[in-house]
Design a protein around this motif. Structure first.
Motif, mmCIF file in Angstrom:
data_model
loop_
_atom_site.group_PDB
_atom_site.id
_atom_site.type_symbol
_atom_site.label_atom_id
_atom_site.label_comp_id
_atom_site.label_asym_id
_atom_site.label_seq_id
_atom_site.Cartn_x
_atom_site.Cartn_y
_atom_site.Cartn_z
ATOM 1 N N GLN A 28 0.816 -1.210 0.000
ATOM 2 C CA GLN A 28 0.000 0.000 0.000
ATOM 3 C C GLN A 28 0.853 1.265 0.000
ATOM 4 O OE1 GLN A 28 -2.436 0.887 3.510
ATOM 5 N NE2 GLN A 28 -4.189 1.139 2.158
ATOM 6 N N SER A 29 1.956 1.253 0.719
ATOM 7 C CA SER A 29 2.849 2.415 0.780
ATOM 8 C C SER A 29 3.860 2.447 -0.365
ATOM 9 C CB SER A 29 3.598 2.418 2.118
ATOM 10 O OG SER A 29 4.421 1.267 2.231
ATOM 11 N N SER A 30 3.746 1.489 -1.282
ATOM 12 C CA SER A 30 4.638 1.371 -2.446
ATOM 13 C C SER A 30 6.076 1.031 -2.070
ATOM 14 C CB SER A 30 4.629 2.672 -3.278
ATOM 15 O OG SER A 30 3.336 2.947 -3.775
ATOM 16 N N GLU A 31 6.317 0.684 -0.799
ATOM 17 C CA GLU A 31 7.674 0.304 -0.398
ATOM 18 C C GLU A 31 8.091 -0.993 -1.070
ATOM 19 O OE1 GLU A 31 8.824 0.979 3.883
ATOM 20 O OE2 GLU A 31 6.663 1.348 4.067
ATOM 21 N N PHE A 32 7.161 -1.929 -1.208
ATOM 22 C CA PHE A 32 7.519 -3.187 -1.834
ATOM 23 C C PHE A 32 7.816 -2.981 -3.325
ATOM 24 C CE2 PHE A 32 6.947 -7.529 -3.413
ATOM 25 C CZ PHE A 32 7.665 -8.232 -2.457
ATOM 26 N N THR A 33 7.087 -2.056 -3.955
ATOM 27 C CA THR A 33 7.376 -1.733 -5.356
ATOM 28 C C THR A 33 8.781 -1.163 -5.501
ATOM 29 O OG1 THR A 33 5.022 -1.281 -5.735
ATOM 30 C CG2 THR A 33 6.597 -0.417 -7.356
ATOM 31 N N ILE A 34 9.185 -0.317 -4.564
ATOM 32 C CA ILE A 34 10.537 0.249 -4.586
ATOM 33 C C ILE A 34 11.577 -0.855 -4.390
ATOM 34 C CG2 ILE A 34 12.112 1.825 -3.393
ATOM 35 C CD1 ILE A 34 9.641 3.535 -2.712
ATOM 36 N N LEU A 35 11.275 -1.802 -3.478
ATOM 37 C CA LEU A 35 12.202 -2.910 -3.265
ATOM 38 C C LEU A 35 12.340 -3.759 -4.525
ATOM 39 C CD1 LEU A 35 11.152 -4.102 0.324
ATOM 40 C CD2 LEU A 35 13.147 -2.747 -0.312
ATOM 41 N N ARG A 36 11.225 -3.975 -5.232
ATOM 42 C CA ARG A 36 11.286 -4.741 -6.470
ATOM 43 C C ARG A 36 12.098 -4.001 -7.529
ATOM 44 N NH1 ARG A 36 5.327 -6.156 -8.217
ATOM 45 N NH2 ARG A 36 6.494 -7.188 -9.899
ATOM 46 N N THR A 37 11.906 -2.691 -7.596
ATOM 47 C CA THR A 37 12.685 -1.894 -8.551
ATOM 48 C C THR A 37 14.166 -1.926 -8.203
ATOM 49 O OG1 THR A 37 10.779 -0.421 -8.811
ATOM 50 C CG2 THR A 37 12.901 0.388 -9.611
ATOM 51 N N GLY A 38 14.472 -1.996 -6.919
ATOM 52 C CA GLY A 38 15.863 -2.025 -6.479
ATOM 53 C C GLY A 38 16.529 -3.389 -6.605
ATOM 54 N N GLY A 39 15.804 -4.385 -7.115
ATOM 55 C CA GLY A 39 16.440 -5.678 -7.367
ATOM 56 C C GLY A 39 15.902 -6.840 -6.567
ATOM 57 N N LEU A 40 14.830 -6.642 -5.797
ATOM 58 C CA LEU A 40 14.238 -7.739 -5.033
ATOM 59 C C LEU A 40 13.321 -8.538 -5.954
ATOM 60 C CD1 LEU A 40 13.910 -9.129 -2.260
ATOM 61 C CD2 LEU A 40 11.977 -7.615 -1.824
ATOM 62 N N GLY A 41 13.875 -9.552 -6.583
ATOM 63 C CA GLY A 41 13.097 -10.369 -7.499
ATOM 64 C C GLY A 41 12.173 -11.327 -6.761
ATOM 65 N N PRO A 42 11.247 -11.958 -7.487
ATOM 66 C CA PRO A 42 10.307 -12.896 -6.851
ATOM 67 C C PRO A 42 11.006 -14.055 -6.139
ATOM 68 C CG PRO A 42 9.587 -12.331 -9.069
ATOM 69 C CD PRO A 42 10.955 -11.761 -8.921
ATOM 70 N N GLY A 43 12.029 -14.622 -6.770
ATOM 71 C CA GLY A 43 12.738 -15.743 -6.151
ATOM 72 C C GLY A 43 13.430 -15.356 -4.867
ATOM 73 N N ARG A 44 14.039 -14.165 -4.861
ATOM 74 C CA ARG A 44 14.736 -13.710 -3.665
ATOM 75 C C ARG A 44 13.746 -13.386 -2.554
ATOM 76 N NH1 ARG A 44 19.603 -9.711 -4.683
ATOM 77 N NH2 ARG A 44 20.283 -11.652 -5.670
ATOM 78 N N ALA A 45 12.624 -12.771 -2.914
ATOM 79 C CA ALA A 45 11.603 -12.461 -1.905
ATOM 80 C C ALA A 45 11.057 -13.755 -1.296
ATOM 81 C CB ALA A 45 10.479 -11.652 -2.534
ATOM 82 N N LEU A 46 10.817 -14.744 -2.154
ATOM 83 C CA LEU A 46 10.318 -16.030 -1.659
ATOM 84 C C LEU A 46 11.344 -16.697 -0.745
ATOM 85 C CD1 LEU A 46 8.078 -18.173 -1.790
ATOM 86 C CD2 LEU A 46 9.214 -19.132 -3.808
ATOM 87 N N TRP A 47 12.624 -16.619 -1.089
ATOM 88 C CA TRP A 47 13.673 -17.218 -0.280
ATOM 89 C C TRP A 47 13.788 -16.532 1.084
ATOM 90 C CZ3 TRP A 47 16.347 -21.244 0.723
ATOM 91 C CH2 TRP A 47 17.546 -21.172 1.427
ATOM 92 N N LEU A 48 13.701 -15.202 1.095
ATOM 93 C CA LEU A 48 13.796 -14.474 2.366
ATOM 94 C C LEU A 48 12.648 -14.849 3.302
ATOM 95 C CD1 LEU A 48 14.859 -10.869 1.212
ATOM 96 C CD2 LEU A 48 16.245 -12.553 2.434
ATOM 97 N N LEU A 49 11.437 -14.923 2.762
ATOM 98 C CA LEU A 49 10.296 -15.283 3.612
ATOM 99 C C LEU A 49 10.329 -16.760 3.999
ATOM 100 C CD1 LEU A 49 7.205 -13.302 2.291
ATOM 101 C CD2 LEU A 49 8.562 -12.914 4.334
ATOM 102 N N ALA A 50 10.869 -17.600 3.126
ATOM 103 C CA ALA A 50 10.972 -19.018 3.463
ATOM 104 C C ALA A 50 11.910 -19.228 4.644
ATOM 105 C CB ALA A 50 11.458 -19.812 2.256
ATOM 106 N N LEU A 51 13.025 -18.505 4.669
ATOM 107 C CA LEU A 51 13.930 -18.590 5.819
ATOM 108 C C LEU A 51 13.232 -18.158 7.097
ATOM 109 C CD1 LEU A 51 17.293 -17.230 4.340
ATOM 110 C CD2 LEU A 51 16.713 -19.597 4.896
ATOM 111 N N LEU A 52 12.442 -17.079 7.004
ATOM 112 C CA LEU A 52 11.703 -16.621 8.179
ATOM 113 C C LEU A 52 10.657 -17.654 8.591
ATOM 114 C CD1 LEU A 52 11.582 -14.204 10.078
ATOM 115 C CD2 LEU A 52 9.851 -13.185 8.586
ATOM 116 N N GLY A 53 10.017 -18.280 7.608
ATOM 117 C CA GLY A 53 9.034 -19.319 7.925
ATOM 118 C C GLY A 53 9.664 -20.513 8.610
ATOM 119 N N LEU A 54 10.879 -20.895 8.190
ATOM 120 C CA LEU A 54 11.573 -21.996 8.850
ATOM 121 C C LEU A 54 11.926 -21.644 10.288
ATOM 122 C CD1 LEU A 54 13.937 -23.203 5.968
ATOM 123 C CD2 LEU A 54 11.907 -24.368 6.863
#
Length: 373
Positions: free
Chosen positions: A82-108
Protein backbone atom coordinates in the motif's frame (compact mmCIF):
# COMPACT_ATOMS: atom_id res chain seq x y z
CA UNK A 1 20.46 -7.07 0.52
CA UNK A 2 21.15 -6.89 4.24
CA UNK A 3 19.15 -3.65 4.44
CA UNK A 4 16.26 -5.22 2.54
CA UNK A 5 16.30 -8.24 4.82
CA UNK A 6 16.28 -6.08 7.94
CA UNK A 7 13.39 -3.98 6.65
CA UNK A 8 11.33 -6.99 5.62
CA UNK A 9 12.03 -9.03 8.75
CA UNK A 10 11.42 -6.09 11.11
CA UNK A 11 7.98 -5.45 9.62
CA UNK A 12 6.97 -9.12 9.61
CA UNK A 13 8.29 -9.88 13.10
CA UNK A 14 6.61 -6.82 14.58
CA UNK A 15 3.26 -7.66 13.00
CA UNK A 16 3.42 -11.36 13.95
CA UNK A 17 4.37 -10.52 17.55
CA UNK A 18 1.46 -8.06 17.80
CA UNK A 19 -1.08 -10.57 16.43
CA UNK A 20 0.23 -13.40 18.63
CA UNK A 21 0.08 -11.17 21.72
CA UNK A 22 -3.49 -10.15 20.90
CA UNK A 23 -4.54 -13.80 20.47
CA UNK A 24 -2.89 -14.84 23.74
CA UNK A 25 -4.49 -11.96 25.63
CA UNK A 26 -7.90 -12.96 24.29
CA UNK A 27 -7.47 -16.61 25.24
CA UNK A 28 -6.09 -15.67 28.67
CA UNK A 29 -9.24 -13.62 29.30
CA UNK A 30 -11.52 -16.47 28.14
CA UNK A 31 -9.68 -19.05 30.27
CA UNK A 32 -9.68 -16.75 33.32
CA UNK A 33 -13.43 -16.15 33.09
CA UNK A 34 -13.98 -19.91 32.82
CA UNK A 35 -11.67 -20.64 35.78
CA UNK A 36 -13.50 -18.16 38.02
CA UNK A 37 -16.27 -20.73 38.31
CA UNK A 38 -13.87 -23.02 40.21
CA UNK A 39 -12.54 -20.32 42.55
CA UNK A 40 -13.37 -21.18 46.15
CA UNK A 41 -12.91 -24.94 45.81
CA UNK A 42 -10.33 -25.90 48.41
CA UNK A 43 -7.52 -23.33 48.47
CA UNK A 44 -8.09 -22.29 44.85
CA UNK A 45 -8.26 -18.48 44.61
CA UNK A 46 -8.41 -15.88 41.87
CA UNK A 47 -4.63 -15.39 41.89
CA UNK A 48 -4.18 -19.12 41.43
CA UNK A 49 -6.63 -19.07 38.53
CA UNK A 50 -4.62 -16.26 36.92
CA UNK A 51 -1.40 -18.22 37.38
CA UNK A 52 -3.02 -21.33 35.94
CA UNK A 53 -4.13 -19.39 32.86
CA UNK A 54 -0.61 -17.98 32.44
CA UNK A 55 0.84 -21.49 32.53
CA UNK A 56 -1.61 -22.55 29.83
CA UNK A 57 -0.46 -19.80 27.44
CA UNK A 58 2.44 -21.78 25.86
CA UNK A 59 -0.04 -24.43 24.75
CA UNK A 60 -2.27 -21.78 23.21
CA UNK A 61 0.77 -20.20 21.57
CA UNK A 62 1.60 -23.50 19.87
CA UNK A 63 -1.93 -23.87 18.52
CA UNK A 64 -2.36 -20.26 17.40
CA UNK A 65 1.09 -19.29 16.18
CA UNK A 66 0.74 -20.45 12.53
CA UNK A 67 -2.46 -18.39 12.23
CA UNK A 68 -0.68 -15.42 13.84
CA UNK A 69 2.14 -15.87 11.32
CA UNK A 70 -0.36 -15.80 8.45
CA UNK A 71 -2.25 -12.72 9.63
CA UNK A 72 0.87 -10.82 10.71
CA UNK A 73 2.75 -11.54 7.47
CA UNK A 74 -0.27 -10.59 5.35
CA UNK A 75 -0.56 -7.32 7.27
CA UNK A 76 3.14 -6.55 6.79
CA UNK A 77 3.08 -7.42 3.08
CA UNK A 78 -0.14 -5.51 2.43
CA UNK A 79 1.17 -2.44 4.25
CA UNK A 80 4.41 -2.50 2.23
CA UNK A 81 2.37 -2.82 -0.97
CA UNK A 82 0.00 0.00 0.00
CA UNK A 83 2.85 2.42 0.78
CA UNK A 84 4.64 1.37 -2.45
CA UNK A 85 7.67 0.30 -0.40
CA UNK A 86 7.52 -3.19 -1.83
CA UNK A 87 7.38 -1.73 -5.36
CA UNK A 88 10.54 0.25 -4.59
CA UNK A 89 12.20 -2.91 -3.27
CA UNK A 90 11.29 -4.74 -6.47
CA UNK A 91 12.69 -1.89 -8.55
CA UNK A 92 15.86 -2.03 -6.48
CA UNK A 93 16.44 -5.68 -7.37
CA UNK A 94 14.24 -7.74 -5.03
CA UNK A 95 13.10 -10.37 -7.50
CA UNK A 96 10.31 -12.90 -6.85
CA UNK A 97 12.74 -15.74 -6.15
CA UNK A 98 14.74 -13.71 -3.66
CA UNK A 99 11.60 -12.46 -1.90
CA UNK A 100 10.32 -16.03 -1.66
CA UNK A 101 13.67 -17.22 -0.28
CA UNK A 102 13.80 -14.47 2.37
CA UNK A 103 10.30 -15.28 3.61
CA UNK A 104 10.97 -19.02 3.46
CA UNK A 105 13.93 -18.59 5.82
CA UNK A 106 11.70 -16.62 8.18
CA UNK A 107 9.03 -19.32 7.92
CA UNK A 108 11.57 -22.00 8.85
CA UNK A 109 12.60 -19.95 11.90
CA UNK A 110 8.94 -19.64 12.90
CA UNK A 111 8.57 -23.40 12.42
CA UNK A 112 11.57 -24.12 14.66
CA UNK A 113 10.05 -21.91 17.37
CA UNK A 114 6.72 -23.72 17.03
CA UNK A 115 8.44 -27.11 17.36
CA UNK A 116 10.34 -26.10 20.53
CA UNK A 117 7.22 -24.67 22.17
CA UNK A 118 5.02 -27.62 21.17
CA UNK A 119 7.43 -30.39 22.17
CA UNK A 120 9.15 -28.95 25.24
CA UNK A 121 7.82 -25.65 26.60
CA UNK A 122 4.09 -26.31 26.23
CA UNK A 123 3.96 -29.81 27.82
CA UNK A 124 6.21 -28.69 30.70
CA UNK A 125 4.05 -25.73 31.66
CA UNK A 126 0.83 -27.66 31.05
CA UNK A 127 1.97 -30.30 33.57
CA UNK A 128 2.80 -27.54 36.05
CA UNK A 129 -0.63 -25.98 35.50
CA UNK A 130 -2.48 -29.25 36.08
CA UNK A 131 -0.45 -30.00 39.21
CA UNK A 132 -1.13 -26.51 40.60
CA UNK A 133 -4.83 -26.73 39.90
CA UNK A 134 -5.33 -30.23 41.31
CA UNK A 135 -3.27 -29.64 44.47
CA UNK A 136 -5.01 -26.39 45.40
CA UNK A 137 -8.47 -27.73 44.65
CA UNK A 138 -7.78 -30.86 46.69
CA UNK A 139 -8.21 -33.30 43.82
CA UNK A 140 -7.08 -36.78 44.66
CA UNK A 141 -5.47 -37.30 41.29
CA UNK A 142 -3.99 -34.90 38.83
CA UNK A 143 -5.31 -36.87 35.88
CA UNK A 144 -8.43 -38.25 37.46
CA UNK A 145 -10.39 -40.34 34.98
CA UNK A 146 -7.51 -40.63 32.53
CA UNK A 147 -7.36 -44.40 32.58
CA UNK A 148 -5.88 -46.58 29.86
CA UNK A 149 -5.58 -50.12 28.54
CA UNK A 150 -2.12 -51.39 27.60
CA UNK A 151 -0.84 -54.65 26.16
CA UNK A 152 2.56 -56.24 26.70
CA UNK A 153 4.23 -59.37 25.40
CA UNK A 154 6.98 -61.12 27.32
CA UNK A 155 8.56 -64.51 27.98
CA UNK A 156 7.55 -66.19 31.23
CA UNK A 157 10.21 -66.09 33.93
CA UNK A 158 11.90 -69.20 35.37
CA UNK A 159 9.46 -69.27 38.33
CA UNK A 160 6.32 -68.88 36.18
CA UNK A 161 4.31 -71.83 34.90
CA UNK A 162 3.53 -72.67 32.20
CA UNK A 163 6.60 -71.54 30.28
CA UNK A 164 6.42 -69.69 26.99
CA UNK A 165 5.18 -66.34 25.77
CA UNK A 166 2.78 -64.30 27.88
CA UNK A 167 0.38 -61.60 26.72
CA UNK A 168 -0.52 -59.17 29.49
CA UNK A 169 -3.51 -56.80 29.33
CA UNK A 170 -3.16 -53.93 31.81
CA UNK A 171 -5.90 -51.57 32.93
CA UNK A 172 -4.94 -48.33 34.74
CA UNK A 173 -7.69 -46.61 36.72
CA UNK A 174 -6.08 -43.19 36.96
CA UNK A 175 -2.78 -41.44 37.60
CA UNK A 176 -1.85 -39.59 40.79
CA UNK A 177 -0.08 -36.24 40.91
CA UNK A 178 3.23 -37.97 41.77
CA UNK A 179 3.04 -40.31 38.78
CA UNK A 180 1.69 -43.21 40.85
CA UNK A 181 -0.80 -45.47 39.08
CA UNK A 182 -4.01 -46.19 40.99
CA UNK A 183 -6.44 -49.12 40.68
CA UNK A 184 -4.28 -51.30 38.45
CA UNK A 185 -5.58 -54.60 37.07
CA UNK A 186 -3.39 -57.02 35.11
CA UNK A 187 -4.65 -60.04 33.15
CA UNK A 188 -2.02 -62.59 32.08
CA UNK A 189 -2.79 -64.82 29.07
CA UNK A 190 -0.88 -67.85 27.86
CA UNK A 191 0.28 -68.83 24.38
CA UNK A 192 -3.13 -70.18 23.38
CA UNK A 193 -5.04 -67.23 24.81
CA UNK A 194 -6.07 -68.94 28.07
CA UNK A 195 -6.36 -66.74 31.17
CA UNK A 196 -3.56 -67.66 33.59
CA UNK A 197 -3.69 -64.98 36.29
CA UNK A 198 -5.35 -61.79 37.42
CA UNK A 199 -3.49 -59.23 39.51
CA UNK A 200 -5.34 -56.38 41.24
CA UNK A 201 -3.26 -53.67 42.92
CA UNK A 202 -4.26 -50.53 44.78
CA UNK A 203 -1.31 -48.63 43.31
CA UNK A 204 1.85 -49.13 41.28
CA UNK A 205 5.17 -47.38 40.76
CA UNK A 206 6.53 -47.72 37.23
CA UNK A 207 10.22 -48.49 36.77
CA UNK A 208 12.22 -49.52 33.75
CA UNK A 209 11.77 -53.28 33.31
CA UNK A 210 9.34 -53.80 36.20
CA UNK A 211 6.47 -52.30 38.21
CA UNK A 212 6.28 -52.24 42.01
CA UNK A 213 2.68 -53.12 42.92
CA UNK A 214 1.24 -52.28 46.35
CA UNK A 215 -1.65 -53.96 48.19
CA UNK A 216 -1.95 -56.82 45.70
CA UNK A 217 -4.60 -59.52 45.25
CA UNK A 218 -3.37 -62.36 43.01
CA UNK A 219 -5.60 -65.01 41.46
CA UNK A 220 -4.15 -67.86 39.37
CA UNK A 221 -5.81 -70.43 37.10
CA UNK A 222 -4.58 -73.85 36.13
CA UNK A 223 -3.72 -73.83 32.46
CA UNK A 224 -6.44 -75.63 30.50
CA UNK A 225 -8.75 -76.28 33.50
CA UNK A 226 -10.55 -72.93 33.63
CA UNK A 227 -10.93 -72.57 37.40
CA UNK A 228 -9.03 -70.66 40.05
CA UNK A 229 -6.54 -72.05 42.49
CA UNK A 230 -7.92 -71.33 46.01
CA UNK A 231 -7.20 -69.39 48.02
CA UNK A 232 -6.33 -66.04 46.40
CA UNK A 233 -3.01 -64.60 47.47
CA UNK A 234 -2.86 -61.22 49.18
CA UNK A 235 0.53 -59.51 49.10
CA UNK A 236 1.73 -56.25 50.54
CA UNK A 237 4.02 -55.67 47.54
CA UNK A 238 4.86 -57.46 44.31
CA UNK A 239 7.48 -56.78 41.65
CA UNK A 240 5.90 -57.45 38.26
CA UNK A 241 8.26 -57.85 35.25
CA UNK A 242 7.18 -55.99 32.13
CA UNK A 243 8.47 -54.20 29.08
CA UNK A 244 6.03 -51.32 29.60
CA UNK A 245 8.40 -48.42 30.23
CA UNK A 246 7.53 -45.18 32.08
CA UNK A 247 7.55 -43.31 28.75
CA UNK A 248 4.95 -45.66 27.23
CA UNK A 249 2.73 -45.45 30.32
CA UNK A 250 2.93 -41.65 30.39
CA UNK A 251 1.98 -41.56 26.72
CA UNK A 252 -0.96 -43.93 27.23
CA UNK A 253 -2.57 -41.85 30.00
CA UNK A 254 -1.92 -38.45 28.35
CA UNK A 255 -4.20 -36.81 25.78
CA UNK A 256 -2.75 -37.24 22.30
CA UNK A 257 -2.84 -33.48 21.68
CA UNK A 258 -0.53 -32.78 24.62
CA UNK A 259 2.10 -35.40 23.77
CA UNK A 260 5.46 -34.54 22.23
CA UNK A 261 6.55 -35.87 18.85
CA UNK A 262 9.00 -38.31 20.47
CA UNK A 263 6.36 -39.62 22.90
CA UNK A 264 3.88 -40.10 20.08
CA UNK A 265 6.46 -42.03 18.07
CA UNK A 266 7.26 -44.31 21.02
CA UNK A 267 3.60 -44.89 21.78
CA UNK A 268 2.52 -45.69 18.22
CA UNK A 269 5.55 -47.99 17.84
CA UNK A 270 4.54 -49.84 21.02
CA UNK A 271 0.96 -50.23 19.77
CA UNK A 272 2.14 -51.50 16.39
CA UNK A 273 4.49 -54.04 17.99
CA UNK A 274 1.62 -55.39 20.09
CA UNK A 275 -0.80 -55.52 17.13
CA UNK A 276 -3.15 -52.87 18.52
CA UNK A 277 -5.12 -50.27 16.56
CA UNK A 278 -2.64 -47.52 15.77
CA UNK A 279 -4.18 -45.45 12.93
CA UNK A 280 -5.29 -42.59 15.19
CA UNK A 281 -1.92 -42.35 16.94
CA UNK A 282 -0.01 -42.48 13.65
CA UNK A 283 -2.06 -39.64 12.16
CA UNK A 284 -1.56 -37.58 15.31
CA UNK A 285 2.18 -38.28 15.16
CA UNK A 286 2.46 -37.04 11.59
CA UNK A 287 0.29 -34.02 12.37
CA UNK A 288 2.56 -33.15 15.27
CA UNK A 289 5.71 -33.70 13.21
CA UNK A 290 4.49 -31.65 10.24
CA UNK A 291 2.65 -28.92 12.15
CA UNK A 292 5.70 -26.60 12.48
CA UNK A 293 5.96 -26.59 8.68
CA UNK A 294 2.55 -24.91 8.64
CA UNK A 295 4.42 -21.67 9.42
CA UNK A 296 6.28 -22.06 6.11
CA UNK A 297 2.94 -22.58 4.35
CA UNK A 298 1.52 -19.48 6.05
CA UNK A 299 4.28 -17.15 4.86
CA UNK A 300 3.86 -18.68 1.40
CA UNK A 301 0.17 -17.78 1.50
CA UNK A 302 0.99 -14.25 2.64
CA UNK A 303 3.59 -13.38 -0.01
CA UNK A 304 1.12 -12.97 -2.94
CA UNK A 305 -0.57 -10.13 -1.00
CA UNK A 306 2.58 -8.04 -1.52
CA UNK A 307 2.02 -8.18 -5.29
CA UNK A 308 -1.56 -6.92 -5.11
CA UNK A 309 -1.92 -3.24 -5.95
CA UNK A 310 -3.28 -0.97 -3.23
CA UNK A 311 -6.47 -0.35 -5.19
CA UNK A 312 -7.20 -4.08 -5.07
CA UNK A 313 -8.31 -3.55 -1.49
CA UNK A 314 -7.17 -1.90 1.72
CA UNK A 315 -4.99 -3.49 4.36
CA UNK A 316 -8.02 -4.34 6.51
CA UNK A 317 -9.68 -6.22 3.65
CA UNK A 318 -6.53 -8.26 3.05
CA UNK A 319 -6.13 -9.01 6.75
CA UNK A 320 -9.75 -10.17 6.83
CA UNK A 321 -8.99 -12.42 3.87
CA UNK A 322 -6.03 -13.79 5.82
CA UNK A 323 -8.27 -14.58 8.79
CA UNK A 324 -10.63 -16.49 6.50
CA UNK A 325 -7.69 -18.40 5.01
CA UNK A 326 -6.48 -19.30 8.49
CA UNK A 327 -9.90 -20.52 9.58
CA UNK A 328 -10.28 -22.60 6.42
CA UNK A 329 -6.83 -24.14 7.01
CA UNK A 330 -7.77 -25.18 10.55
CA UNK A 331 -11.09 -26.63 9.39
CA UNK A 332 -9.48 -28.57 6.53
CA UNK A 333 -6.78 -29.85 8.89
CA UNK A 334 -9.42 -31.24 11.27
CA UNK A 335 -11.55 -32.67 8.47
CA UNK A 336 -8.51 -34.38 6.95
CA UNK A 337 -7.80 -36.11 10.27
CA UNK A 338 -11.33 -37.49 10.57
CA UNK A 339 -11.45 -38.53 6.91
CA UNK A 340 -8.12 -40.28 7.33
CA UNK A 341 -9.56 -42.32 10.21
CA UNK A 342 -12.81 -43.11 8.40
CA UNK A 343 -11.23 -43.96 5.04
CA UNK A 344 -8.11 -45.61 6.48
CA UNK A 345 -5.78 -43.30 4.55
CA UNK A 346 -2.02 -43.55 4.83
CA UNK A 347 -1.30 -41.54 8.04
CA UNK A 348 1.32 -39.18 6.63
CA UNK A 349 -0.88 -38.38 3.63
CA UNK A 350 -3.86 -37.57 5.85
CA UNK A 351 -1.68 -35.29 7.99
CA UNK A 352 0.19 -33.58 5.14
CA UNK A 353 -2.72 -33.07 2.69
CA UNK A 354 -3.98 -29.68 4.03
CA UNK A 355 -0.50 -28.12 4.18
CA UNK A 356 0.40 -29.45 0.73
CA UNK A 357 -2.87 -28.12 -0.75
CA UNK A 358 -2.41 -24.62 0.68
CA UNK A 359 1.26 -24.53 -0.29
CA UNK A 360 0.37 -25.39 -3.89
CA UNK A 361 -2.41 -22.79 -3.78
CA UNK A 362 -0.03 -20.09 -2.56
CA UNK A 363 2.63 -20.94 -5.15
CA UNK A 364 0.03 -20.91 -7.94
CA UNK A 365 -1.26 -17.49 -6.83
CA UNK A 366 2.29 -16.18 -6.45
CA UNK A 367 3.29 -17.40 -9.92
CA UNK A 368 0.18 -15.89 -11.54
CA UNK A 369 0.64 -12.49 -9.85
CA UNK A 370 4.33 -12.31 -10.74
CA UNK A 371 3.63 -13.20 -14.35
CA UNK A 372 0.50 -11.17 -15.06
CA UNK A 373 0.52 -8.38 -12.49
Amino acid sequence: MRTVRRLLYADVLGAVAFVATAFLALFFFIDFVEEMGDVGQGAYRARHAALYCLLELPGHFYELFPIAVLIGTIYAMARLAQSSEFTILRTGGLGPGRALWLLALLGLAFGALTFVVGDYVGPYFDAKAQALRSSLRGDAAGNSGNGAWLRDRRIAGPDEQPAGERTDSVNIGNVGTDGRLDNVRIYEFGTNGELLARISARSAQVHEGSWLLQDVQLTRWRAGEGHALPPDERLTALTWPTQLSPAVVDAAVSPLQSMSTVDLYRYQSHLAQNEQAVQRQQIQFWKKALYPLACLVMVGLALPFAYLHARSGGVSVKVFGGILLGISFVLLNNVSTHLGLLRDWTPWIAAAAPSAFYLLLSMAAFSWLVRFR
